[in-house]
Design a protein around this motif. Structure first.
Motif, PDB file in Angstrom:
ATOM      1  N   GLU A  10      43.673  -3.557  18.113  1.00 18.74           N
ATOM      2  CA  GLU A  10      43.171  -4.731  18.816  1.00 18.74           C
ATOM      3  C   GLU A  10      44.009  -5.016  20.063  1.00 18.74           C
ATOM      4  N   GLY A  11      45.327  -4.937  19.906  1.00 20.57           N
ATOM      5  CA  GLY A  11      46.214  -5.175  21.044  1.00 20.57           C
ATOM      6  C   GLY A  11      46.008  -4.153  22.143  1.00 20.57           C
ATOM      7  N   LEU A  12      45.830  -2.893  21.769  1.00 25.27           N
ATOM      8  CA  LEU A  12      45.616  -1.846  22.765  1.00 25.27           C
ATOM      9  C   LEU A  12      44.313  -2.070  23.532  1.00 25.27           C
ATOM     10  N   ILE A  13      43.262  -2.467  22.834  1.00 26.17           N
ATOM     11  CA  ILE A  13      41.986  -2.745  23.500  1.00 26.17           C
ATOM     12  C   ILE A  13      42.169  -3.817  24.564  1.00 26.17           C
ATOM     13  N   LEU A  14      42.875  -4.878  24.228  1.00 24.85           N
ATOM     14  CA  LEU A  14      43.111  -5.941  25.205  1.00 24.85           C
ATOM     15  C   LEU A  14      43.976  -5.454  26.370  1.00 24.85           C
ATOM     16  N   THR A  22      47.922   2.031  29.328  1.00 20.91           N
ATOM     17  CA  THR A  22      47.300   3.286  29.742  1.00 20.91           C
ATOM     18  C   THR A  22      46.575   3.909  28.556  1.00 20.91           C
ATOM     19  N   PRO A  23      45.264   4.103  28.686  1.00 18.84           N
ATOM     20  CA  PRO A  23      44.516   4.740  27.587  1.00 18.84           C
ATOM     21  C   PRO A  23      45.003   6.171  27.325  1.00 18.84           C
ATOM     22  N   GLU A  24      44.846   6.604  26.103  1.00 22.58           N
ATOM     23  CA  GLU A  24      45.184   7.970  25.699  1.00 22.58           C
ATOM     24  C   GLU A  24      44.036   8.522  24.866  1.00 22.58           C
ATOM     25  N   ASP A  25      43.929   9.854  24.828  1.00 19.47           N
ATOM     26  CA  ASP A  25      42.994  10.462  23.892  1.00 19.47           C
ATOM     27  C   ASP A  25      43.414  10.062  22.485  1.00 19.47           C
ATOM     28  N   LEU A  26      42.452  10.083  21.576  1.00 21.91           N
ATOM     29  CA  LEU A  26      42.721   9.753  20.182  1.00 21.91           C
ATOM     30  C   LEU A  26      42.769  11.022  19.344  1.00 21.91           C
ATOM     31  N   THR A  58      42.114  16.460  18.222  1.00 17.89           N
ATOM     32  CA  THR A  58      42.173  15.588  19.388  1.00 17.89           C
ATOM     33  C   THR A  58      40.763  15.331  19.901  1.00 17.89           C
ATOM     34  N   LEU A  59      40.451  14.065  20.115  1.00 19.69           N
ATOM     35  CA  LEU A  59      39.145  13.643  20.622  1.00 19.69           C
ATOM     36  C   LEU A  59      39.320  13.287  22.097  1.00 19.69           C
ATOM     37  N   THR A  60      38.803  14.123  22.957  1.00 17.17           N
ATOM     38  CA  THR A  60      38.957  13.956  24.402  1.00 17.17           C
ATOM     39  C   THR A  60      38.129  12.772  24.888  1.00 17.17           C
ATOM     40  N   GLY A  61      38.750  11.903  25.674  1.00 15.23           N
ATOM     41  CA  GLY A  61      38.092  10.681  26.136  1.00 15.23           C
ATOM     42  C   GLY A  61      36.746  10.911  26.794  1.00 15.23           C
ATOM     43  N   ALA A  62      36.637  11.938  27.624  1.00 18.31           N
ATOM     44  CA  ALA A  62      35.392  12.197  28.358  1.00 18.31           C
ATOM     45  C   ALA A  62      34.229  12.576  27.442  1.00 18.31           C
ATOM     46  N   ASN A  63      34.509  12.956  26.208  1.00 21.64           N
ATOM     47  CA  ASN A  63      33.451  13.404  25.296  1.00 21.64           C
ATOM     48  C   ASN A  63      32.877  12.299  24.413  1.00 21.64           C
ATOM     49  N   TRP A  64      33.384  11.077  24.550  1.00 26.78           N
ATOM     50  CA  TRP A  64      32.805   9.945  23.841  1.00 26.78           C
ATOM     51  C   TRP A  64      31.517   9.528  24.543  1.00 26.78           C
ATOM     52  N   THR A  65      30.545   9.070  23.787  1.00 29.49           N
ATOM     53  CA  THR A  65      29.334   8.478  24.342  1.00 29.49           C
ATOM     54  C   THR A  65      29.404   6.981  24.074  1.00 29.49           C
ATOM     55  N   VAL A  66      29.326   6.184  25.142  1.00 33.27           N
ATOM     56  CA  VAL A  66      29.379   4.732  25.007  1.00 33.27           C
ATOM     57  C   VAL A  66      28.032   4.163  25.441  1.00 33.27           C
ATOM     58  N   THR A  67      27.438   3.369  24.568  1.00 32.96           N
ATOM     59  CA  THR A  67      26.147   2.753  24.838  1.00 32.96           C
ATOM     60  C   THR A  67      26.339   1.242  24.907  1.00 32.96           C
ATOM     61  N   THR A 101      49.801  10.509  22.363  1.00 29.48           N
ATOM     62  CA  THR A 101      51.246  10.561  22.583  1.00 29.48           C
ATOM     63  C   THR A 101      51.972   9.385  21.961  1.00 29.48           C
ATOM     64  N   GLY A 102      51.365   8.202  21.988  1.00 28.87           N
ATOM     65  CA  GLY A 102      52.016   7.031  21.411  1.00 28.87           C
ATOM     66  C   GLY A 102      52.113   7.102  19.901  1.00 28.87           C
ATOM     67  N   GLY A 103      51.108   7.699  19.266  1.00 30.35           N
ATOM     68  CA  GLY A 103      51.108   7.874  17.813  1.00 30.35           C
ATOM     69  C   GLY A 103      50.659   6.673  17.009  1.00 30.35           C
ATOM     70  N   GLU A 104      50.400   5.541  17.669  1.00 29.37           N
ATOM     71  CA  GLU A 104      50.005   4.346  16.926  1.00 29.37           C
ATOM     72  C   GLU A 104      48.622   4.519  16.312  1.00 29.37           C
ATOM     73  N   ALA A 105      48.467   4.044  15.070  1.00 31.67           N
ATOM     74  CA  ALA A 105      47.150   4.053  14.425  1.00 31.67           C
ATOM     75  C   ALA A 105      46.298   2.954  15.054  1.00 31.67           C
ATOM     76  N   VAL A 106      45.066   3.303  15.408  1.00 31.72           N
ATOM     77  CA  VAL A 106      44.174   2.383  16.103  1.00 31.72           C
ATOM     78  C   VAL A 106      43.113   1.826  15.154  1.00 31.72           C
TER      79      VAL A 106
END
Length: 137
Positions: A10-14, A22-26, A58-67, A101-106
């Motif tokens: 939640e904190g990262l989203i904000l 800075t966003p990172e791949d998940l 690793t889930l590359t950011g560009a490969n997400w589909t956002v609707t 890289t941060g390793g935090e669970a989202v």
């Protein structure tokens, strides 16, 4: 399955929304401990799967589909985790995503029923998806 957005997620989203972080791949991971997911759950609470053939993905950011919409939805293509050998039985209870890289669970989600990995070719498929819905008017 009920997705649990963790406190740090939640904190990262904000932070991303206001351009503070800075966003990172998940990274998609399976967990093998029978964990009750709480918002306060963090990456140290999970016991990651380690069956033969397992590797976090690793889930590359560009490969997400956002609707856009109500609800807005972000989805990623189905990801497979496949055993590559016969081995001691391992029970998988769910999955979680961490920053690359941060390793935090989202966020994390338990499977509807636990799944067993034991034989060569046993597979668990996950389609990562998160929904954001306005609850007010």
């Amino acid at each position: 399955m009920t997705l649990k957005l963790l406190d740090r997620g939640e904190g990262l989203i904000l932070e991303y929304l206001v351009n503070k972080g800075t966003p990172e791949d998940l990274v998609l991971r399976l967990f093998k401990n029978d964990l009750t997911l709480l918002e306060a759950t963090d990456e140290n609470d999970f016991t990651e799967a380690d069956f033969t053939g397992y590797a976090a993905l690793t889930l590359t950011g560009a490969n997400w589909t956002v609707t856009d919409g109500d609800p807005a939805v972000a989805t990623y293509a189905e990801q497979d985790f496949t055993s590559s050998a016969n081995q001691t039985q391992q029970t998988i209870y769910g999955y979680y995503l961490t920053r690359l890289t941060g390793g935090e669970a989202v966020w994390a989600e338990r499977l509807p029923t636990s799944q067993i990995i034991q034989n060569n070719g046993d597979r668990i498929s996950i389609t990562p998806r998160i929904t954001a819905q306005d609850t007010g008017d």
